[in-house]
Design a protein around this motif. Sequence first.
Motif, short mmCIF file in Angstrom:
data_model
loop_
_atom_site.label_atom_id
_atom_site.label_comp_id
_atom_site.label_asym_id
_atom_site.label_seq_id
_atom_site.Cartn_x
_atom_site.Cartn_y
_atom_site.Cartn_z
N VAL A 43 17.30 55.92 39.46
CA VAL A 43 18.77 55.88 39.44
C VAL A 43 19.39 55.23 40.67
CG1 VAL A 43 19.16 58.14 40.53
CG2 VAL A 43 20.77 57.27 38.83
N ILE A 44 18.75 55.31 41.82
CA ILE A 44 19.37 54.76 43.04
C ILE A 44 19.66 53.27 42.91
CG2 ILE A 44 18.93 54.24 45.47
CD1 ILE A 44 17.74 57.00 45.77
N PRO A 45 18.70 52.45 42.45
CA PRO A 45 19.04 51.02 42.30
C PRO A 45 20.18 50.78 41.31
CG PRO A 45 16.66 51.35 42.23
CD PRO A 45 17.28 52.71 42.15
N GLU A 46 20.25 51.59 40.25
CA GLU A 46 21.33 51.43 39.28
C GLU A 46 22.69 51.73 39.91
OE1 GLU A 46 20.99 52.93 35.35
OE2 GLU A 46 18.80 52.89 35.35
N ILE A 47 22.75 52.77 40.74
CA ILE A 47 24.01 53.11 41.42
C ILE A 47 24.39 52.02 42.42
CG2 ILE A 47 25.09 54.71 43.03
CD1 ILE A 47 23.70 56.97 41.67
N GLN A 48 23.40 51.50 43.15
CA GLN A 48 23.68 50.43 44.10
C GLN A 48 24.29 49.22 43.40
OE1 GLN A 48 19.51 50.85 46.09
NE2 GLN A 48 20.82 49.79 47.57
N THR A 49 23.73 48.89 42.24
CA THR A 49 24.22 47.73 41.49
C THR A 49 25.59 48.00 40.90
OG1 THR A 49 21.96 47.07 40.93
CG2 THR A 49 23.73 46.20 39.55
N LYS A 50 25.77 49.18 40.31
CA LYS A 50 27.01 49.49 39.59
C LYS A 50 28.20 49.66 40.53
CE LYS A 50 28.81 52.71 36.08
NZ LYS A 50 29.13 51.65 35.08
N TRP A 51 27.98 50.30 41.69
CA TRP A 51 29.09 50.61 42.59
C TRP A 51 29.01 49.90 43.95
CZ3 TRP A 51 27.88 54.79 39.20
CH2 TRP A 51 28.95 55.22 38.41
N GLY A 52 27.98 49.11 44.14
CA GLY A 52 27.88 48.36 45.39
C GLY A 52 27.67 49.22 46.61
N LEU A 53 26.90 50.31 46.46
CA LEU A 53 26.68 51.23 47.57
C LEU A 53 25.37 50.92 48.29
CD1 LEU A 53 27.59 54.57 45.74
CD2 LEU A 53 29.10 53.13 47.12
N THR A 54 25.27 51.34 49.53
CA THR A 54 24.00 51.25 50.23
C THR A 54 23.02 52.25 49.62
OG1 THR A 54 24.54 52.94 51.87
CG2 THR A 54 25.20 50.66 52.37
N LYS A 55 21.75 52.09 49.91
CA LYS A 55 20.74 53.00 49.37
C LYS A 55 21.00 54.42 49.85
CE LYS A 55 15.76 53.86 49.12
NZ LYS A 55 14.40 53.43 49.55
N GLU A 56 21.38 54.56 51.12
CA GLU A 56 21.60 55.89 51.69
C GLU A 56 22.79 56.58 51.02
OE1 GLU A 56 21.13 53.13 53.39
OE2 GLU A 56 19.12 53.53 54.21
N VAL A 57 23.88 55.86 50.82
CA VAL A 57 25.06 56.44 50.18
C VAL A 57 24.77 56.75 48.72
CG1 VAL A 57 27.45 56.02 49.50
CG2 VAL A 57 26.65 55.33 51.78
N ALA A 58 24.03 55.86 48.06
CA ALA A 58 23.67 56.09 46.66
C ALA A 58 22.84 57.36 46.52
CB ALA A 58 22.90 54.89 46.11
N GLU A 59 21.87 57.56 47.40
CA GLU A 59 21.03 58.75 47.32
C GLU A 59 21.84 60.01 47.60
OE1 GLU A 59 17.04 60.71 49.40
OE2 GLU A 59 17.31 58.52 49.39
N HIS A 60 22.72 59.95 48.58
CA HIS A 60 23.59 61.10 48.86
C HIS A 60 24.44 61.45 47.64
CE1 HIS A 60 26.30 63.79 51.06
NE2 HIS A 60 27.30 63.13 50.49
N THR A 61 24.93 60.43 46.96
CA THR A 61 25.75 60.65 45.77
C THR A 61 24.96 61.35 44.68
OG1 THR A 61 27.07 58.68 46.29
CG2 THR A 61 27.14 59.49 44.02
N VAL A 62 23.72 60.90 44.46
CA VAL A 62 22.88 61.54 43.43
C VAL A 62 22.64 63.00 43.77
CG1 VAL A 62 20.63 61.52 42.29
CG2 VAL A 62 21.73 59.36 42.89
#
Length: 407
Positions: free
Chosen positions: A207-226
Amino acid sequence: MKTKYGHLTYCSNIHPGESWSDHFSHLQKNLPLVRADLSPDAPMGIGLRLANEASLELIKPEIITEFQTWLEREGFYVFLINGFPYGSFHKTAVKENVYKPDWATKERLDYTLRLFSILSQLLPAGIEGGVSTPPISYQFFDATDSDRKQRIAVATKHIINVLFHLIQIEKDSGKTLHLDLEPEPDGILGNVELWVQWFLDVFLPLVIPEIQTKWGLTKEVAEHTVRNHIRICLDVCHSAVSFEDNQTIVKLLKKNSIQVGRIQISSALKVVFSEQPKETMDFLVSFDEPTYLHQVVIRSDDGKLQSYPDLSQALQRGGKPFEEWRIHFHVPVFLDSYGLVSSTQKELVELLNLHKEFSITNSLEVETYTWGVLPKELQIPMAESIIRELQWVKKILESERSFGVTR
C-alpha cells in the motif's frame, strides 16, 4: 464515558435484532439507565453494533438526523462501531458464518464503507473513531494454501480501498477514523503475531507505494498515514484463548509501532483439569450451545497447545489431568469463576494494568455478548448486567494496584 485511561463503553452487540428499529429500541431502553448510574453528569460514549440491514436504514438522512437529535438530547456520543457481525447475531446459529461475507467479498467492503460514512457523521469533533472487523476470514473456508493466498490477496486490496476512503474523509472533515482488524482463534489473522506479520510483510509493502503515487507523499508520511488508519482491535478474550502473553503482546506492538484501535474488554472460560474431571466435563456441556463458535485451545502439562474449532469437538476428546483449557466464550468480566470452571479474569486485569502503564489505546469497550446463551442461573436483567460490567472495569482502572474482584 471519559476516564483517565480513555473513553469507556460497552458494545451494543449484547442487544438482539438486525433492523435499525431493533437496535434503536434497545439503546433507548438501556442506555439512559446505564448513564444515570455511571455517568450522570457527563456525556457517555457508545460502542454501536450495526448489522448490515440496520446500516442501510441508518445511512438515510432523515433516520441519522433523528438519531443525532436523540444522542444530543440524552447525552451520548458514538465513537466506535462493531462491524464484525454482518448479519444475524442472536437467536440463530451463527458459528463460522459470523465471518461471512469476509474481506474477499464486495459485500464486506460496501458494508464497511457504509459504516464509516455513518461514523463520520456521528463522531464528535476532537475524538478518533473506529470500526472493528474480522481478521480477513475464517481459515477453514479454504481447502488449500493457494486458495487461502488468493483470498488474502483479494481481501488486502479491499482493505486498501477502505484505507483510501479514510484518508479522504480526514482530508475533507479533519476526522481521524481507523479500521480495527480483530484477531480471533481460527481466523486467518488468528493471533496478534499473525496480524503483525500480515501488516508488516503484506499490507505495508503493497500500500505505501500506492499512497505515494496517489497523494504524492514521501514514504515516511505514507507509512505514518497507513498506521494511523489501519489498527489492531485487541480482544482480550481472544488473546487469552490462544494463551498469548500480555506483556509479549504489548512489547510486539510497541516494537513495530502498531496502533491499537480499541481494547475489547472480555473474558474467556478457563478450565484446569486437576480434581473432579468427570464433574467438570459434565458441567462444561451446559456451555456447548448452538449459536456461537466456541474455539478451544488446550495446553498440556508439557506446554504443548492443541486447538479445536468448537467446544463440541473438544468435549468429544475429553479432559485429561493437568491440562488447561481456554474456551472462546465471552463470559461476564466481573466474575472469576463459574462453579467448577473459572475465567481468564486474571489475564484481563493484567492487560488493563499494562494499559494503565503504557496507554495502549484511547478506546475501551466491554464486549460481553453471550448473556442469552449463558446458563440461566448466571443471567440478570440487561441494564443491570451492563452496569455491573462497567462498574467492575472502572474499579480496576481506578485502583492503584489491581488483581481482580469477583463481586
